[in-house]
Design a protein around this motif. Structure first.
Motif, PDB file in Angstrom:
ATOM      1  N   GLY A 280       0.848  -1.184   0.000  1.00 36.98           N
ATOM      2  CA  GLY A 280       0.000   0.000   0.000  1.00 36.98           C
ATOM      3  C   GLY A 280       0.884   1.235   0.000  1.00 36.98           C
ATOM      4  O   GLY A 280       1.268   1.713   1.074  1.00 36.98           O
ATOM      5  N   PRO A 281       1.269   1.757  -1.157  1.00 36.41           N
ATOM      6  CA  PRO A 281       2.268   2.838  -1.216  1.00 36.41           C
ATOM      7  C   PRO A 281       1.804   4.144  -0.589  1.00 36.41           C
ATOM      8  O   PRO A 281       2.625   4.961  -0.189  1.00 36.41           O
ATOM      9  CB  PRO A 281       2.515   3.002  -2.724  1.00 36.41           C
ATOM     10  CG  PRO A 281       1.293   2.466  -3.381  1.00 36.41           C
ATOM     11  CD  PRO A 281       0.798   1.362  -2.498  1.00 36.41           C
ATOM     12  N   GLY A 282       0.505   4.341  -0.490  1.00 34.74           N
ATOM     13  CA  GLY A 282       0.018   5.596   0.059  1.00 34.74           C
ATOM     14  C   GLY A 282       0.188   5.722   1.555  1.00 34.74           C
ATOM     15  O   GLY A 282       0.289   6.825   2.088  1.00 34.74           O
ATOM     16  N   TYR A 283       0.226   4.591   2.274  1.00 26.38           N
ATOM     17  CA  TYR A 283       0.306   4.646   3.737  1.00 26.38           C
ATOM     18  C   TYR A 283       1.452   3.815   4.307  1.00 26.38           C
ATOM     19  O   TYR A 283       1.608   3.707   5.525  1.00 26.38           O
ATOM     20  CB  TYR A 283      -1.006   4.171   4.362  1.00 26.38           C
ATOM     21  CG  TYR A 283      -1.371   2.738   4.039  1.00 26.38           C
ATOM     22  CD1 TYR A 283      -1.014   1.707   4.901  1.00 26.38           C
ATOM     23  CD2 TYR A 283      -2.057   2.415   2.886  1.00 26.38           C
ATOM     24  CE1 TYR A 283      -1.338   0.387   4.608  1.00 26.38           C
ATOM     25  CE2 TYR A 283      -2.386   1.107   2.588  1.00 26.38           C
ATOM     26  CZ  TYR A 283      -2.030   0.099   3.456  1.00 26.38           C
ATOM     27  OH  TYR A 283      -2.358  -1.204   3.167  1.00 26.38           O
ATOM     28  N   GLY A 284       2.287   3.198   3.450  1.00 25.39           N
ATOM     29  CA  GLY A 284       3.437   2.453   3.936  1.00 25.39           C
ATOM     30  C   GLY A 284       3.113   1.058   4.419  1.00 25.39           C
ATOM     31  O   GLY A 284       3.807   0.522   5.286  1.00 25.39           O
ATOM     32  N   GLY A 285       2.082   0.443   3.875  1.00 22.74           N
ATOM     33  CA  GLY A 285       1.713  -0.915   4.274  1.00 22.74           C
ATOM     34  C   GLY A 285       2.345  -1.963   3.374  1.00 22.74           C
ATOM     35  O   GLY A 285       2.502  -1.747   2.167  1.00 22.74           O
ATOM     36  N   LEU A 286       2.731  -3.081   3.958  1.00 18.67           N
ATOM     37  CA  LEU A 286       3.287  -4.205   3.192  1.00 18.67           C
ATOM     38  C   LEU A 286       2.762  -5.497   3.783  1.00 18.67           C
ATOM     39  O   LEU A 286       2.779  -5.686   5.003  1.00 18.67           O
ATOM     40  CB  LEU A 286       4.817  -4.179   3.226  1.00 18.67           C
ATOM     41  CG  LEU A 286       5.549  -5.229   2.383  1.00 18.67           C
ATOM     42  CD1 LEU A 286       6.874  -4.672   1.867  1.00 18.67           C
ATOM     43  CD2 LEU A 286       5.827  -6.510   3.183  1.00 18.67           C
ATOM     44  N   ARG A 287       2.270  -6.378   2.913  1.00 20.73           N
ATOM     45  CA  ARG A 287       1.811  -7.708   3.339  1.00 20.73           C
ATOM     46  C   ARG A 287       2.595  -8.776   2.598  1.00 20.73           C
ATOM     47  O   ARG A 287       2.858  -8.656   1.397  1.00 20.73           O
ATOM     48  CB  ARG A 287       0.331  -7.905   3.026  1.00 20.73           C
ATOM     49  CG  ARG A 287      -0.625  -7.426   4.081  1.00 20.73           C
ATOM     50  CD  ARG A 287      -2.018  -8.000   3.817  1.00 20.73           C
ATOM     51  NE  ARG A 287      -2.967  -7.618   4.839  1.00 20.73           N
ATOM     52  CZ  ARG A 287      -3.892  -6.681   4.685  1.00 20.73           C
ATOM     53  NH1 ARG A 287      -3.957  -6.017   3.556  1.00 20.73           N
ATOM     54  NH2 ARG A 287      -4.736  -6.394   5.651  1.00 20.73           N
ATOM     55  N   LEU A 288       2.934  -9.829   3.330  1.00 24.13           N
ATOM     56  CA  LEU A 288       3.557 -11.007   2.735  1.00 24.13           C
ATOM     57  C   LEU A 288       2.617 -12.172   2.988  1.00 24.13           C
ATOM     58  O   LEU A 288       2.421 -12.588   4.131  1.00 24.13           O
ATOM     59  CB  LEU A 288       4.924 -11.269   3.374  1.00 24.13           C
ATOM     60  CG  LEU A 288       5.779 -12.369   2.747  1.00 24.13           C
ATOM     61  CD1 LEU A 288       6.241 -11.969   1.348  1.00 24.13           C
ATOM     62  CD2 LEU A 288       6.987 -12.680   3.632  1.00 24.13           C
ATOM     63  N   VAL A 289       1.962 -12.666   1.935  1.00 24.27           N
ATOM     64  CA  VAL A 289       1.055 -13.812   2.056  1.00 24.27           C
ATOM     65  C   VAL A 289       1.813 -15.054   1.594  1.00 24.27           C
ATOM     66  O   VAL A 289       2.395 -15.065   0.511  1.00 24.27           O
ATOM     67  CB  VAL A 289      -0.241 -13.600   1.247  1.00 24.27           C
ATOM     68  CG1 VAL A 289      -1.133 -12.589   1.932  1.00 24.27           C
ATOM     69  CG2 VAL A 289       0.041 -13.142  -0.176  1.00 24.27           C
TER      70      VAL A 289
END
Length: 263
Positions: A174-183
């Motif tokens: 999520g580049p707008g809020y600095g989120g990263l998920r690893l599924v």
């Protein structure tokens, strides 16, 4: 007046209170909702396109980058990375936004842009939000990080050094809020998944913390949680949290053990 309790309760996962009544402020649904999907051959190209979209004179409702594996449960794509741009508002305004976003991302190598409208657009974003907890084809484990948006590039580079041999990883950003998920989906024939998952979660925490971020295990089977704190290192202020818990839930009946530090 008084204490700003809403900020205390939000995110406490039911450890400080029970909702017995709720009042909602409603706003009208937008006249138009559309989502553009644009494939890119690399993370670098996709990130450059996202940066250009972020500089446009309007704010998209949502921006998400998903690699091929993460996107696979939603739709098949041969592209390395896909950019999803959600837009909403009045019809005339949305049409203009679609035109400007399309022009911006084509300038970074997106030759094909799919346009989802109305119910299709809403269903797509619901599927993105539900991905870590899908009932069908759910990932074995989902790891989530919060970082400064400027640190996402370094975080993506750090993902390549994780112990991933037991899993097929998918990455969402999520580049707008600095989120990263690893599924993480199990690799074919892998049997020692719980131990490998714990090792992966520990490495993920270390790399995210080194970049000044915060990481949690978002979802995983119960056996993975044995010997693993899903919240990672306990943050500062734990003693204050314990005092608040004792004040608001002196009998310890509200979702015990669910939050950071076993609160």
């Amino acid at each position: 007046t008084g204490y700003d309790l809403n900020k205390l309760y939000v995110g406490s996962l039911g450890t400080l209170g029970v909702i017995v009544e709720a009042t909602f402020k409603l706003i009208p649904l937008p006249q138009e909702e559309r989502t553009l999907l644009a494939p890119f051959p690399s993370w670098a190209a996709a990130q450059e396109a996202t940066a250009t979209v972020a500089k446009l004179p309007f704010v998209p409702r949502s921006l998400e980058l998903m690699d091929r594996r993460a996107l696979a449960p939603l739709r098949a794509s041969p592209a390395e990375v896909t950019l999803l741009v959600g837009l909403e508002g009045r019809r005339v305004a949305v049409a203009r936004m679609v035109s400007e976003v399309s022009k911006a991302i084509r300038g970074h190598g997106a030759s094909q842009i799919d346009d989802f409208q109305g119910a299709q657009s809403a269903a797509l974003w619901q599927a993105v939000a539900d991905l870590p907890w899908r009932l069908d084809n759910a990932p074995f484990m989902s790891l989530r990080a919060s970082l400064l948006p400027s640190a996402l590039g370094q975080a993506l580079e750090a993902m390549s050094s994780l112990p991933l041999s037991a899993f097929e990883p998918g990455v969402m950003v999520g580049p707008g809020y600095g989120g990263l998920r690893l599924v993480c989906y199990p690799s074919a024939g892998e049997t020692n998944l719980a131990e490998e998952a714990r090792r992966l979660a520990a490495s993920f925490h270390q790399r995210v913390q080194a970049l000044g971020g915060y990481a949690v295990v978002e979802s995983c089977p119960p056996e993975v949680k044995q010997g693993l704190d899903v919240w990672g290192d306990v943050p500062g202020g734990l003693e204050v949290m314990r005092r608040l818990k004792a004040e608001l839930d002196p009998m310890g009946t509200l979702n015990p053990g669910r939050y950071v530090g076993g609160l």
